[in-house]
Design an enzyme around this catalytic site. Structure first.
Site, PDB file in Angstrom:
ATOM      1  CE  LYS A 150       3.364  -0.109   5.171  1.00 34.55           C
ATOM      2  NZ  LYS A 150       3.544  -0.448   3.728  1.00 34.55           N
ATOM      3  CE1 TYR A 172       1.515  -5.430   3.815  1.00 34.92           C
ATOM      4  CE2 TYR A 172       3.284  -5.537   5.423  1.00 34.92           C
ATOM      5  CZ  TYR A 172       2.356  -4.800   4.705  1.00 34.92           C
ATOM      6  OH  TYR A 172       2.261  -3.444   4.875  1.00 34.92           O
ATOM      7  NE  ARG A 204       1.325   4.255   1.350  1.00 31.62           N
ATOM      8  CZ  ARG A 204       0.576   3.204   1.032  1.00 31.62           C
ATOM      9  NH1 ARG A 204      -0.300   3.294   0.048  1.00 31.62           N
ATOM     10  NH2 ARG A 204       0.696   2.071   1.710  1.00 31.62           N
ATOM     11  CG  PHE A 245       6.807  -6.576  -3.267  1.00 34.94           C
ATOM     12  CD1 PHE A 245       6.122  -6.636  -2.062  1.00 34.94           C
ATOM     13  CD2 PHE A 245       6.069  -6.514  -4.439  1.00 34.94           C
ATOM     14  CE1 PHE A 245       4.732  -6.638  -2.020  1.00 34.94           C
ATOM     15  CE2 PHE A 245       4.677  -6.512  -4.419  1.00 34.94           C
ATOM     16  CZ  PHE A 245       4.010  -6.583  -3.200  1.00 34.94           C
ATOM     17  NE  ARG A 299      -5.962   1.654   0.211  1.00 32.18           N
ATOM     18  CZ  ARG A 299      -4.936   0.841  -0.026  1.00 32.18           C
ATOM     19  NH1 ARG A 299      -4.327   0.214   0.973  1.00 32.18           N
ATOM     20  NH2 ARG A 299      -4.481   0.661  -1.241  1.00 32.18           N
ATOM     21  CB  THR A 350       1.301   1.465  -3.395  1.00 30.02           C
ATOM     22  OG1 THR A 350      -0.043   1.003  -3.268  1.00 30.02           O
ATOM     23  CG2 THR A 350       2.242   0.516  -2.683  1.00 30.02           C
ATOM     24  CG  HIS A 366      -1.277  -1.576   6.162  1.00 28.90           C
ATOM     25  ND1 HIS A 366      -1.273  -2.323   5.006  1.00 28.90           N
ATOM     26  CD2 HIS A 366      -2.403  -1.933   6.849  1.00 28.90           C
ATOM     27  CE1 HIS A 366      -2.352  -3.107   4.997  1.00 28.90           C
ATOM     28  NE2 HIS A 366      -3.048  -2.895   6.104  1.00 28.90           N
ATOM     29  CD  GLU A 411      -5.211  -5.467   6.669  1.00 25.67           C
ATOM     30  OE1 GLU A 411      -4.770  -5.822   5.569  1.00 25.67           O
ATOM     31  OE2 GLU A 411      -5.384  -4.263   6.967  1.00 25.67           O
ATOM     32  CG  ASN A 453       4.395   2.325   1.344  1.00 23.85           C
ATOM     33  OD1 ASN A 453       4.480   1.829   2.465  1.00 23.85           O
ATOM     34  ND2 ASN A 453       3.685   1.788   0.380  1.00 23.85           N
TER      35      ASN A 453
END
Ligand code: UDP
Length: 143
Positions: A11, A51, A104, A59, A87, A93, A117, A128, A114
């Site tokens: 990100k 998203y 993270r 948010f 993950r 998150t 993704h 995705e 964070n």
């Protein structure tokens, strides 16, 4: 266990801090192979589309603003149970809740900024990956 593919995004916060290499090293060390990669500066439409499941969440506006604030590195990762494995090494998150040693925990600023993704399930991974890559942009890693 099956070989899977998953979508990863480094990100804007992590890209801005020059942490692409450090994060990719974590992914590779976990046995995930990069089979496609591109750097993009998402526009509002691309970020909103990506998203879309979160469009009614409080948010959402801020998330889109953040995701369009600078370039991102979008990658397809391949490996045994790649979706769950990614993950796992990403961590929760919210970095305050992320286990020590996760990406993270080590690179995220807060629950929004964070660092990474990762697709959360096989159907989302498929969707995705197709959102950013054509089939012929994915490279077989057979050597
Ligand atoms: N997010 C946020 N505030 C929240 C929850 C999530 O800004 O309270 C952002 C954060 O960047 C997160 C993304 O929205 O990574 C997607 O949320 P999700 O619950 O799908 O978390 P993830 O799958 O990324 O862990």
């Amino acid at each position: 266990m099956a070989v899977e593919r998953t979508l990863s995004i480094i990100k804007p916060d992590a890209v801005a801090r020059n942490q692409i290499g450090a994060i990719c090293a974590r992914l590779e060390k976990a046995g995930l192979r990069i089979v496609a990669a591109k750097m993009l500066h998402l526009d509002q439409q691309q970020a909103e589309g990506f998203y879309a499941v979160h469009r009614d969440r409080p948010f959402f506006r801020d998330l889109v603003k953040f995701m369009t604030s600078g370039p991102v590195l979008v990658q397809v990762l391949e490996g045994e149970s790649a979706i769950a494995r990614n993950r796992e090494i990403m961590g929760a998150t919210d970095p305050k809740k992320a286990s020590p040693g996760t990406i993270r925990a080590d690179f995220a600023t807060n629950v929004e900024e964070n660092a990474v993704h990762g697709s959360d399930a096989p159907e989302t991974a498929k969707k995705e990956i197709a959102y950013f890559f054509r089939d012929d942009e994915l490279c077989a890693r057979t050597r």
